[in-house]
Design an enzyme around this catalytic site. Structure first.
Site, PDB file in Angstrom:
ATOM      1  N   GLY A 133     -26.359  14.315   9.479  1.00  0.00           N
ATOM      2  CA  GLY A 133     -25.430  15.336   9.996  1.00  0.00           C
ATOM      3  C   GLY A 133     -23.964  14.957   9.875  1.00  0.00           C
ATOM      4  N   LYS A 134     -23.599  14.401   8.724  1.00  0.00           N
ATOM      5  CA  LYS A 134     -22.174  14.081   8.511  1.00  0.00           C
ATOM      6  C   LYS A 134     -21.315  15.333   8.595  1.00  0.00           C
ATOM      7  CE  LYS A 134     -22.389  12.067   4.424  1.00  0.00           C
ATOM      8  NZ  LYS A 134     -23.737  11.666   4.009  1.00  0.00           N
ATOM      9  N   GLY A 135     -21.858  16.442   8.063  1.00  0.00           N
ATOM     10  CA  GLY A 135     -21.097  17.689   8.055  1.00  0.00           C
ATOM     11  C   GLY A 135     -20.767  18.159   9.462  1.00  0.00           C
TER      12      GLY A 135
ATOM     13  N   GLN B 128     -29.612  46.316  -2.485  1.00  0.00           N
ATOM     14  CA  GLN B 128     -30.084  46.852  -3.771  1.00  0.00           C
ATOM     15  C   GLN B 128     -31.544  47.308  -3.654  1.00  0.00           C
ATOM     16  OE1 GLN B 128     -29.325  43.639  -6.555  1.00  0.00           O
ATOM     17  NE2 GLN B 128     -27.097  43.900  -6.464  1.00  0.00           N
TER      18      GLN B 128
ATOM     19  N   CYS C 114     -26.806  42.269   0.120  1.00  0.00           N
ATOM     20  CA  CYS C 114     -26.758  42.038  -1.331  1.00  0.00           C
ATOM     21  C   CYS C 114     -28.069  42.488  -1.990  1.00  0.00           C
ATOM     22  CB  CYS C 114     -26.390  40.600  -1.633  1.00  0.00           C
ATOM     23  SG  CYS C 114     -25.542  40.466  -3.214  1.00  0.00           S
TER      24      CYS C 114
ATOM     25  N   GLY D  59     -30.772  42.697  -0.643  1.00  0.00           N
ATOM     26  CA  GLY D  59     -31.375  43.522   0.410  1.00  0.00           C
ATOM     27  C   GLY D  59     -30.879  44.960   0.322  1.00  0.00           C
TER      28      GLY D  59
ATOM     29  N   TYR E  27     -34.167  26.094  -2.885  1.00  0.00           N
ATOM     30  CA  TYR E  27     -35.121  25.058  -2.453  1.00  0.00           C
ATOM     31  C   TYR E  27     -34.561  23.660  -2.685  1.00  0.00           C
ATOM     32  CZ  TYR E  27     -38.858  28.562  -2.101  1.00  0.00           C
ATOM     33  OH  TYR E  27     -39.623  29.634  -1.744  1.00  0.00           O
TER      34      TYR E  27
ATOM     35  N   HIS F 219     -21.440  39.703   1.126  1.00  0.00           N
ATOM     36  CA  HIS F 219     -22.098  38.752   2.043  1.00  0.00           C
ATOM     37  C   HIS F 219     -21.270  38.587   3.318  1.00  0.00           C
ATOM     38  CE1 HIS F 219     -25.184  37.062  -0.700  1.00  0.00           C
ATOM     39  NE2 HIS F 219     -24.337  37.462  -1.632  1.00  0.00           N
TER      40      HIS F 219
ATOM     41  N   PRO G 101     -30.726  -1.841  10.911  1.00  0.00           N
ATOM     42  CA  PRO G 101     -30.389  -0.985   9.763  1.00  0.00           C
ATOM     43  C   PRO G 101     -28.892  -0.665   9.702  1.00  0.00           C
ATOM     44  CG  PRO G 101     -32.334  -0.141  10.899  1.00  0.00           C
ATOM     45  CD  PRO G 101     -31.781  -1.246  11.753  1.00  0.00           C
TER      46      PRO G 101
ATOM     47  N   GLU H 273     -15.666  14.243   3.598  1.00  0.00           N
ATOM     48  CA  GLU H 273     -17.059  13.812   3.792  1.00  0.00           C
ATOM     49  C   GLU H 273     -17.626  13.411   2.434  1.00  0.00           C
ATOM     50  OE1 GLU H 273     -19.559  17.034   5.198  1.00  0.00           O
ATOM     51  OE2 GLU H 273     -21.366  15.882   4.769  1.00  0.00           O
TER      52      GLU H 273
ATOM     53  N   GLU I  71     -22.156  37.366   6.033  1.00  0.00           N
ATOM     54  CA  GLU I  71     -22.534  36.141   6.765  1.00  0.00           C
ATOM     55  C   GLU I  71     -21.584  34.974   6.517  1.00  0.00           C
ATOM     56  OE1 GLU I  71     -24.113  37.442   4.184  1.00  0.00           O
ATOM     57  OE2 GLU I  71     -25.132  35.955   2.936  1.00  0.00           O
TER      58      GLU I  71
END
Ligand code: GLN
Length: 539
Positions: free
Chosen positions: A20-22, A389, A385, A387, A58, A511, A194, A145, A513
């Site tokens: 989770g660096k972001g 169409q 998008c 969706g 993916y 988009h 570690p 990052e 979102e």
């Protein structure tokens, strides 16, 4: 800032990926911004693709798109959602892009006969890309990052560039290393080894981290902190605990509690007496954790096995749900699994449905079955998008009764191409970076759900697609009840379709979102949630 020089903060990761660096970068950025500084966050990705635009979701999760049309890593979405700042092409750099620039310069003769090498030519280009944000846009802080894990072969040039910059910039730079402190259940202990090894790996490359952020499932005792500090050569207060949180939106407050922003400022010799207030953020979290009701939203897509493929959509639902004090339960539905027989069982109980963006014909028939059911049963519908169409195809098939209606993406030579390539797309052969990308204008009709949501006539939204509504069919659609309520006037392109006789049926070619943030949930998602809450009340 008093001495006016940009400060550079590098974030590296060790032990494993996915720590989770972001989120740590975005949380630190948020705390610094709340203290009144200007901040931007950049991601360096060590793969050879020029950008993630050509990658299957993916492989890499969602591809996030910026205002200026860059196809980028999904971490940039976190940066925008946390900071409410826009990012740009300069905020995401890949190894592919670095090499492309250097090789183009070599072909151009710019290196005057020199032998081109990783050091200095590749590392210089990396350094240029890091400094460019500070130099051209005068940020107080540039947080960079570094993707991947230290010790990876492909990260080495980045780590070397960070070493050089740390040395050049002296007190204007620091390095934060994010590591894991695993808990060994059999021994009942947290283990620091570690982390010690990871810091040694960094030291081999000439970087002594200034701050360690330690991911852990359990609290770090002072004894453990002391041990980490001593063996990793950092101060006791520079060992920052990052315990697993209920939601990523807890992390800025956890980092504030641990004093991450304070240590950063102290190490960079910056006076800042004003603590980050985080008032609005806390309010958001309170609402997030204490919803007054729950709604069931279906998200239909074809990459649902990997939830990161729809990251910005699920975060937008969370932002707008929270704003309306409502928990949004996302029902992930695989488009390929929907057929006429099971559609009622799969969708009948939902309060609202989103049909997701995507490429190619896999799952299209399932989406069409779903949209017909949603349209006929008056369930709130939000098509994004692909969706949107697909909604156009469904309406053409089942309402207009047009034979063989399709998108030419799915069937090249269909009789009725209601969705088709724009003229300007027809001769494009290269796949990378050639879609309609980034922010475009859209003008809304006054009497529409879209206008009700935005409360203004002119909006800008981000795009990522090749295909468009085919205007040849517009009149027929409109006279049958599917209306274009948003148009790009410059190119005469349909941007939004609605069915006014339906409680809430909106399809958008863009988009939305990508633009929802914690501080500013997106107006269309807000209205979609309200419509879904009404649906629940009526059911
Ligand atoms: N495949 C469609 C197009 O290229 C939709 C893309 C998307 O959903 N982002 O137009």
């Amino acid at each position: 800032m008093e001495n006016n020089t940009t400060k550079y903060i590098f974030i590296t990761g060790g032990v494993t990926s996915s720590l989770g660096k972001g989120i740590i970068a975005a949380s630190l950025g948020k705390l610094l911004k709340e203290r009144g500084f200007s901040v931007t966050i950049q991601k360096l990705d060590p793969y050879i693709n020029i950008d993630p635009g050509t990658m299957n979701p993916y492989e890499h999760g969602e591809c996030y798109v910026t205002e200026d049309g860059a196809e980028t890593d999904l971490d940039l979405g976190h940066y925008e959602r946390f900071l409410n700042n826009t990012t740009s092409q300069a905020n995401n750099v890949t190894t592919g892009r670095i090499y492309q620039t250097v090789i183009n310069k070599e072909r151009n003769g710019d290196y005057l006969g020199k032998t081109i090498q990783i050091i200095p030519h590749i590392t210089d280009e990396i350094k240029r890309r890091i400094k460019i944000l500070g130099e051209t846009q005068e940020y107080d802080f540039v947080i960079t990052e570094i993707g991947g894990t230290v010790g990876d072969i492909e990260s080495l040039p980045y780590i070397e560039a960070v070493r050089q910059l740390n040395w050049e910039l002296e007190s204007d730079a620091l390095c934060i290393h994010l590591t894991l402190i695993p808990f060994l259940a059999a021994a009942g202990e947290l283990k620091t080894k570690p982390t010690q090894h990871s810091v040694k790996t960094l030291l081999e490359s000439g970087i002594q981290p200034d701050i360690l952020v330690c991911r852990t499932e359990h609290n770090l005792s002072n004894e453990i902190r002391n041990k980490i500090a001593l063996f990793c050569n950092v101060g006791f207060n520079s060992v920052i605990e990052s315990k697993d949180a209920d939601t990523i939106y807890d992390v800025p407050l956890l980092m504030q509690k641990e004093g991450l922003d304070k240590v950063v400022l102290r190490k960079l010799n910056i006076q800042s007496n004003k603590e980050a207030s985080m008032k609005d953020w806390k309010l958001f979290l309170e609402k997030l954790k204490d919803p007054k009701e729950t709604i069931e939203i279906g998200l239909i897509g074809k990459y649902i096995e990997l939830k990161d493929s729809y990251k910005s959509i699920s975060e937008s639902l969370l932002h707008s749900g929270t704003m309306n004090e409502c928990k949004v339960n996302i029902n992930w539905i695989h488009a390929e699994e929907i057929n006429i027989k099971n559609v009622r069982k799969k969708l009948g109980k939902l309060n609202g449905v989103i049909v997701a963006p995507g490429f190619g014909d896999r799952g299209i028939e399932g989406k069409i079955n779903a949209i017909r059911f949603i349209r006929e049963n008056k369930i709130p519908f939000f098509g994004i998008c692909l969706g949107m169409q697909t909604a156009v195809i469904e309406f053409g098939r089942n309402v207009l009764k047009l034979q063989d209606i399709n998108s030419t993406e799915m069937k090249k030579d269909c009789e009725n191409p209601a969705i088709d390539l724009m003229e300007s797309q027809k001769n494009i052969k290269n796949k990378g970076g050639t879609m309609r990308l980034g922010s475009y204008k859209c003008t809304l009709s006054k009497n529409s759900k879209a206008f009700e949501s935005y409360q203004k006539e002119n909006i800008n939204e981000r795009h990522r697609h090749r295909f468009e509504f085919n205007n040849k069919y517009l009149e027929r659609y409109e006279s049958a009840g599917m209306i274009a309520t948003g148009i790009n006037i410059d190119n005469n392109l349909v941007e939004i379709i609605e069915i006014p006789s339906h409680p809430w049926y909106v399809g958008v070619q863009f988009h939305p979102e990508y633009k929802s943030t914690v501080a500013k949930p997106h107006p269309l998602f807000n209205q979609f949630i309200l419509a879904s809450i009404s649906n629940k009340k009526e059911k």
